[in-house]
Design an enzyme around this catalytic site. Structure first.
Site, PDB file in Angstrom:
ATOM      1  N   HIS A   3     -50.694  17.952  25.293  1.00  0.00           N
ATOM      2  CA  HIS A   3     -49.300  17.771  25.728  1.00  0.00           C
ATOM      3  C   HIS A   3     -49.063  18.103  27.204  1.00  0.00           C
ATOM      4  O   HIS A   3     -47.984  17.838  27.722  1.00  0.00           O
ATOM      5  CB  HIS A   3     -48.360  18.622  24.853  1.00  0.00           C
ATOM      6  N   LYS A  40     -49.484   4.720  29.759  1.00  0.00           N
ATOM      7  CA  LYS A  40     -49.450   5.660  28.646  1.00  0.00           C
ATOM      8  C   LYS A  40     -48.009   5.772  28.139  1.00  0.00           C
ATOM      9  O   LYS A  40     -47.075   5.756  28.928  1.00  0.00           O
ATOM     10  CB  LYS A  40     -49.931   7.029  29.142  1.00  0.00           C
ATOM     11  N   CYS A  79     -48.259  20.797  19.439  1.00  0.00           N
ATOM     12  CA  CYS A  79     -49.327  20.579  18.444  1.00  0.00           C
ATOM     13  C   CYS A  79     -49.061  21.353  17.160  1.00  0.00           C
ATOM     14  O   CYS A  79     -49.701  21.108  16.142  1.00  0.00           O
ATOM     15  CB  CYS A  79     -50.681  21.043  18.984  1.00  0.00           C
ATOM     16  N   HIS A 107     -42.376   4.447  16.709  1.00  0.00           N
ATOM     17  CA  HIS A 107     -42.762   3.586  17.832  1.00  0.00           C
ATOM     18  C   HIS A 107     -44.050   2.836  17.489  1.00  0.00           C
ATOM     19  O   HIS A 107     -44.564   2.935  16.368  1.00  0.00           O
ATOM     20  CB  HIS A 107     -42.892   4.404  19.124  1.00  0.00           C
ATOM     21  N   LYS A 148     -41.633   9.047  27.234  1.00  0.00           N
ATOM     22  CA  LYS A 148     -40.189   8.901  27.039  1.00  0.00           C
ATOM     23  C   LYS A 148     -39.488   8.583  28.351  1.00  0.00           C
ATOM     24  O   LYS A 148     -38.548   7.806  28.391  1.00  0.00           O
ATOM     25  CB  LYS A 148     -39.628  10.185  26.434  1.00  0.00           C
ATOM     26  N   CYS A 190     -49.395  26.212  21.043  1.00  0.00           N
ATOM     27  CA  CYS A 190     -48.719  25.015  21.570  1.00  0.00           C
ATOM     28  C   CYS A 190     -47.698  24.551  20.540  1.00  0.00           C
ATOM     29  O   CYS A 190     -48.073  24.187  19.420  1.00  0.00           O
ATOM     30  CB  CYS A 190     -49.720  23.884  21.857  1.00  0.00           C
ATOM     31  N   CYS A 235     -51.579  22.993  27.479  1.00  0.00           N
ATOM     32  CA  CYS A 235     -52.208  22.348  26.321  1.00  0.00           C
ATOM     33  C   CYS A 235     -52.894  21.070  26.800  1.00  0.00           C
ATOM     34  O   CYS A 235     -52.291  20.267  27.513  1.00  0.00           O
ATOM     35  CB  CYS A 235     -51.148  22.011  25.277  1.00  0.00           C
ATOM     36  N   HIS A 252     -46.965   4.695  15.802  1.00  0.00           N
ATOM     37  CA  HIS A 252     -46.770   4.907  14.360  1.00  0.00           C
ATOM     38  C   HIS A 252     -47.029   3.602  13.599  1.00  0.00           C
ATOM     39  O   HIS A 252     -47.641   3.600  12.528  1.00  0.00           O
ATOM     40  CB  HIS A 252     -45.332   5.339  14.059  1.00  0.00           C
TER      41      HIS A 252
END
Length: 609
Positions: free
Chosen positions: A149, A303, A131, A20, A306, A128, A146, A23
């Site tokens: 996440h 933010k 992570c 995405h 998905k 986690c 976490c 990346h």
């Protein structure tokens, strides 16, 4: 002087999802700096790749009813395709499931073991899965979540090998002191230093609760901790750690490299700036030169998530605008190291305002128009000693831009490099406005027309080199229109512009299609709709500088700007506000008789110190 090797890496991306914009941001940045260093004549190596081990992958493969290896094989292709689409010319693509990587990770383990830094013990803590790392009690949010996440962590107890990280607290602090540029930006380095100063605990570096990973040498019931496995990619891809002379790539780009730059997201900085240097110290291998932590991107102010579907893949954007435009926008919009927003509308605005109206317009005005009509489409011959003050003004601007942009590229301040280059684009357009070559063409002053045309054409040649790391294809198209060959970076040859007058007189220019054709309103609307972006409201409410379209002529007068009271304040103290997760109470010296008290909702992002 021989230019020494330059090595740059991206994080290796986790294959539990598709590539995405986030990346793409890291990978384009690494490609830009690699192309810049190659232009300067340095041997360069640019590595990217995939992190394919760990509990998260094992579970994801199971969900899809695939063997883990089949799952990672399937997920690797979209990443290779994405970097090809974005013109990211990596030299190496590492996959942690490769045999070479497995052998090198085990070799690193043995070197750390030989140093006496690995021992066996029992381990219990919060883990986690997202992570792939353990969390201390104080790091967790309420409800044992976490902090990254926002998902519940799991309590894990198992027999584990440990790395004596605690004994590297002082060596790391000494190294940080001796290498003040080791972590960038500086604010992130301060976070790393304060974490280490609190004292480091030994690190659990093996697991027995799952199988998908690299076995510990001589203890195959243990799998090597996924972060030790993943971090080793930076040297395993070069054939290291190796005995002296065993791996030429490792010798050239790790042992002998002038600069080794790891580009990472800020969420994985601790692994790169603390664990990785400690592992390397233990194994007696040199440390990287710098770890560059960039910020996070929201998409159109939201933010990435998905459920919202804004984990945008780069492909459709490349299809709509071309790879170079997307690369330009990613490097231009946000200061590297800061958080920022990827706004489709801002992309369109920069495309029109800076690329089409700025650089494209400069090209069209001279090459496609004046030169073709009045000078037979050929580069004129001029006596550089006869140029006037206004010409020398633009030449000096070009020299300053080349000097400053090179400093910014070296510091990975891509937006500042582009700011500097765009000042030259604006100065060249202003020069055309001031010299009015269309009027010169109607007079009989051919010498002056030739001087003006040559000055602009040579500026365009300089721009074609300075912008090459960011927009390689468009720059080579521009060079083609100037009648020049494509840029071909060559080891030990510095191609960065320095000498004025390199464009050969008599060169036949080509007026091809515009570099950045403008979109009309309906084309723009249709592109944004295809990308799933809502059409802009007819009556925009209060403009938000980050996301609303700005008209290129929407400026205030300088006298109005002078009314603005801008202050730089010094934070004297910062304290957490009781019962508030977000607020810090700041005492700020802004030049008033008494310090100001300000409540700022920044506690989730900044520690009081």
């Amino acid at each position: 002087v021989m230019a020494r090797p330059y090595y740059v890496t991206t994080p290796i991306y986790y294959v539990n999802d598709r590539p995405h914009i986030g990346h793409a941001y890291s990978t384009v940045a690494a490609d830009v700096v690699a192309r810049y260093e190659a232009l300067r004549g340095k041997p360069t190596y640019f590595l990217t790749g995939l992190d394919e081990h760990g509990l998260k992958i094992e579970r994801r493969a199971k969900e899809m009813e695939l063997a883990p290896q089949d799952f990672v094989d399937r997920m690797a292709a979209p990443f290779r395709d994405a970097w090809e689409e974005l013109d990211c010319a990596h030299d190496g693509f590492i996959r942690t499931t490769s045999a070479q990587h497995r052998e090198r990770v085990q070799a690193l383990w043995k070197q750390m073991e030989a140093k006496g830094d690995i021992y066996l013990d029992d381990y219990e803590d919060w883990y986690c899965v997202g992570c792939e790392s353990f969390k201390t009690e104080k790091e967790l949010l309420e409800g044992k979540l976490c902090p990254i996440h926002q998902k519940p962590v799991e309590r894990i107890k198992e027999r584990s090998y440990f790395f004596r990280l605690s004994s590297y607290t002082q060596p790391l602090l000494d190294y940080f002191e001796a290498h003040p540029g080791f972590v960038q930006p500086e604010a992130r380095f301060n976070e790393v230093k304060s974490f280490v100063k609190e004292g480091l605990r030994d690190l659990s570096i093996s697991r027995t609760s799952f199988r998908w990973g690299i076995p510990v040498p001589d203890a195959p019931e243990h799998v090597i901790y996924v972060w030790l496995d993943a971090l080793t990619n930076y040297i395993s891809a070069l054939g290291g750690p190796a005995e002296q002379g065993e791996s030429p790539l490792f010798d050239e780009f790790w042992r002998e490299a002038e600069t080794i730059t790891h580009i990472v997201g800020k969420d994985i900085l601790r692994f790169h700036a603390i664990y990785w240097p400690a592992f390397l110290m233990s194994a007696g291998v040199r440390l990287p030169s710098q770890v560059w932590a960039h910020g996070w991107l929201t998409v159109n102010g939201e933010k990435k998530s998905k459920s919202l579907g804004n984990f945008r893949p780069p492909g459709p954007l490349v299809e709509a605008f071309g790879a170079d435009v997307l690369r330009y926008y990613l490097m231009r919009e946000v200061g590297f190291g800061q958080d920022g927003d990827f706004s489709h509308r801002n992309l369109v605005n920069r495309y029109h305002g800076e690329l089409a109206n700025g650089l494209g317009n400069l090209m069209n005005r001279i090459v496609a128009s004046i030169l073709r009509k009045s000078l037979g489409g050929r580069v004129p011959e001029v006596d550089l000693d006869q140029l006037g003050d206004i010409d020398h003004g633009l030449i000096e601007k070009a020299r300053a831009a080349a000097r400053d942009a090179s400093k910014h590229f070296e510091a990975l301040a891509f937006h500042r490099a582009l700011d500097t280059i765009w000042e030259l684009v604006a100065a060249a357009n202003k020069y055309v406005d001031s010299t009015e070559p269309w009027k010169l063409a109607k007079q009989d002053d051919k010498t002056r027309l030739e001087q003006v045309c040559y000055t602009v054409l040579e500026t365009l040649r300089w721009l074609s080199i300075m912008l090459f790391p960011v927009m390689p294809t468009k720059c080579n198209e521009l060079r083609g229109q100037l009648g020049m060959t494509a840029l071909l970076p060559t080891e030990q040859v510095d191609l960065w512009p320095s000498a004025w007058g390199g464009l050969r007189p008599g060169t036949k220019t080509l007026a091809a299609t515009p570099l950045f054709p403008r979109f009309d309103e309906s084309q723009e609307r249709s592109i944004l709709e295809r990308l799933g972006v809502e059409p802009a409201p007819a009556e925009p409410k209060k403009a938000n500088a980050m996301t609303e379209p700005q008209q290129s002529n929407d400026f205030i007068e300088f006298d109005d700007f002078m009314k603005v009271d801008l202050r730089v304040g010094l934070v004297l103290s910062a304290d957490k506000v009781q019962k508030s997760k977000k607020l810090l109470k700041l005492s700020i010296d802004a030049g008033d008789p008494e310090p100001r008290q300000i409540l700022a909702g920044i506690s989730e992002h900044y520690a009081p110190e």
